[in-house]
Design a protein around this motif. Sequence first.
Motif, PDB file in Angstrom:
ATOM      1  N   GLY A 185       0.696  -1.193   0.066  1.00 31.73           N
ATOM      2  CA  GLY A 185       0.035   0.073   0.089  1.00 31.73           C
ATOM      3  C   GLY A 185       0.744   1.260   0.088  1.00 31.73           C
ATOM      4  O   GLY A 185       0.583   2.276  -1.006  1.00 31.73           O
ATOM      5  N   LYS A 207      -5.374  -0.818   0.652  1.00 29.27           N
ATOM      6  CA  LYS A 207      -5.105  -1.223  -1.065  1.00 29.27           C
ATOM      7  C   LYS A 207      -6.019  -0.317  -1.576  1.00 29.27           C
ATOM      8  O   LYS A 207      -5.979   0.254  -2.667  1.00 29.27           O
ATOM      9  CB  LYS A 207      -5.581  -2.732  -1.274  1.00 29.27           C
ATOM     10  CG  LYS A 207      -4.638  -3.636  -0.835  1.00 29.27           C
ATOM     11  CD  LYS A 207      -3.117  -3.584  -1.485  1.00 29.27           C
ATOM     12  CE  LYS A 207      -2.156  -4.117  -0.839  1.00 29.27           C
ATOM     13  NZ  LYS A 207      -2.252  -5.691  -0.480  1.00 29.27           N
ATOM     14  N   CYS A 235       0.646  -1.779 -10.565  1.00 30.95           N
ATOM     15  CA  CYS A 235      -0.008  -2.495  -9.495  1.00 30.95           C
ATOM     16  C   CYS A 235       0.778  -3.745  -9.037  1.00 30.95           C
ATOM     17  O   CYS A 235       0.918  -4.595  -9.600  1.00 30.95           O
ATOM     18  CB  CYS A 235      -1.317  -3.011  -9.451  1.00 30.95           C
ATOM     19  SG  CYS A 235      -2.447  -1.606 -10.056  1.00 30.95           S
ATOM     20  N   PRO A 282      -1.515  -6.463  -5.907  1.00 26.19           N
ATOM     21  CA  PRO A 282      -2.422  -5.597  -5.212  1.00 26.19           C
ATOM     22  C   PRO A 282      -3.344  -6.358  -4.307  1.00 26.19           C
ATOM     23  O   PRO A 282      -3.562  -5.867  -3.057  1.00 26.19           O
ATOM     24  CB  PRO A 282      -3.203  -5.257  -6.277  1.00 26.19           C
ATOM     25  CG  PRO A 282      -3.049  -5.785  -7.362  1.00 26.19           C
ATOM     26  CD  PRO A 282      -1.815  -6.432  -7.515  1.00 26.19           C
TER      27      PRO A 282
END
Lengths: 249, 246
Positions: free
Chosen positions: A87, A144, A161, A164
């Motif tokens: 994150g 997230k 990403c 993720p």
Amino acid sequence: MIELKNISKGFNGRSILSNVSTSFEKGHVNLVIGGSGSGKTVMMKCMVGLVEVDSGEIIYDGKQFSGLSRKERKPFRQEIGMVFQGGALFDSLNVEQNVMFPLSMFTNQTLEEKLERVNFCLRRVNLVNSNKLSPSELSGGMKKRVAIARAIATKPDYLFCDEPNSGLDPRTSIVIDNLLKEITEEYNITTIMNTHDMNSVLEVGDKILFLHQGKKWWEGTVEDILRTENQELNDFIFASKLAKGIKKH
Amino acid sequence: MNWLFHLGRYWVFMKEMFTRPEKYSLYWKQFIRELNNFGWGSLGIVALTSVFMGAVITIQTIYNLVNPLVPMTAVGIVARDSIILEFSPTMMSLVLAGKIGSSIASEIGTMRVSEQIDALEIMGINSSAYLVLPKIFAAIFIFPFVVIISMFLGIFGGWVAGTAAGVISSTDYIMGIQDSFVPFNITFAIIKTLTFAYLITTVSAYQGYYTGGGALEVGQSSTNAVVYSSILILIFDYVLTQLILT
Ligand SMILES: Nc1ncnc2c1ncn2[C@@H]1O[C@H](COP(=O)(O)OP(=O)(O)O)[C@@H](O)[C@H]1O
Ligand SMILES: [Mg+2]
């Protein structure tokens, strides 16, 4: 579209990526899959300029990206959003401030304009009434979502990403995957997603690249992957007994 | 040649850091935040250590002053000068290295291992400048005030301890601290303080910035930050004293 031409990268004499060439399409979720340590993160960091390639070229919609200086990359920055594996939310800022941060960096919008965009992005990732929470108060899935909201705040053309959905339960993973797919198609973004999760592959993968020992081992679509005869790829995707059973039938 | 490697990398770190901010408003916000952290955040511990330090210096000076020909006002002179020249600037900087240095290293180290620094870089922000410059300026701005407050509190602590124990009269002490005062000593103390402020912030930030690995390494960086800034404070204390006072 992002093109990679023969990119290689090593650390301390150890080769991590060798001669990877491929292209990632606009408006699609392009998956990079591979086991832990296969070089997915390094490849993504090369693509966004956090790590410099040793050789090869990275081209964003016809524009050379590799080999540029920090200053020359300035125009690309606003167009790149990235969701990091953990994150990477700024601990000292709350949810709203995190999402607002790139807007403050890149635009001269007033506070109201920025807030409007922040709230739009947070609604887009289905996160309401959490504006004032700090990152430590959020669950994995919420983190997230905030990271995604922050990544899309400046309306980027390219979205990266890195795993993720790692650390999320299967149900939340699929929600996040689908969210990324929707956003990609809705805003016509070139999305690149690292994953080692087969659910993601089947759920959202448009194009799939399989990295093995730092090399491009296989490339194709979801339909292809279920029929592939590639030994290493099969070992990777059908690692579990359950999956092997599915493959047989 | 490990220290040469660190010296070289520290130099590069400094060079990368001193660039024009991408956006002044972002840096300003950070600066204000650090001022609060460093200023209010350290007042408590500085006040406490200063008062006790002044008390100990005064009582020890009286204890060592066995010659009846030396007037008791000498106690005030000695206590004042040791507090101003050495104890407030150096000892407070060591205390601040422990408090602020470790928090800088662990804050930046955590940002490194949780990829927050990468997240800044992605946005085109020069992360070392953004994270460290406001800290350097805040420390350079606020440390002199903190040290001057420490001087007053130290001298006050000496007065309280000396008079409470009945070993020196209030009049003698107060006459002493006003006797043959050299204003340059304050200037010298400020020069030392500014040097130490720079050392603490940059060395600790350097330790944090180059943290590799995970939570364990963050703890290691934080320890290193305190150890190396303390050693450097003592070395520079000696060098500056030698250069300026002789
Ligand atoms: N900065 C670095 N220095 C040295 N080795 C690295 C660095 N970053 C990654 N590696 C190595 O590169 C390999 C690939 O790592 P990574 O890309 O993170 O794998 P993954 O596919 O799990 O994301 C690993 O063996 C890792 O140890
Ligand atoms: Mg990875």
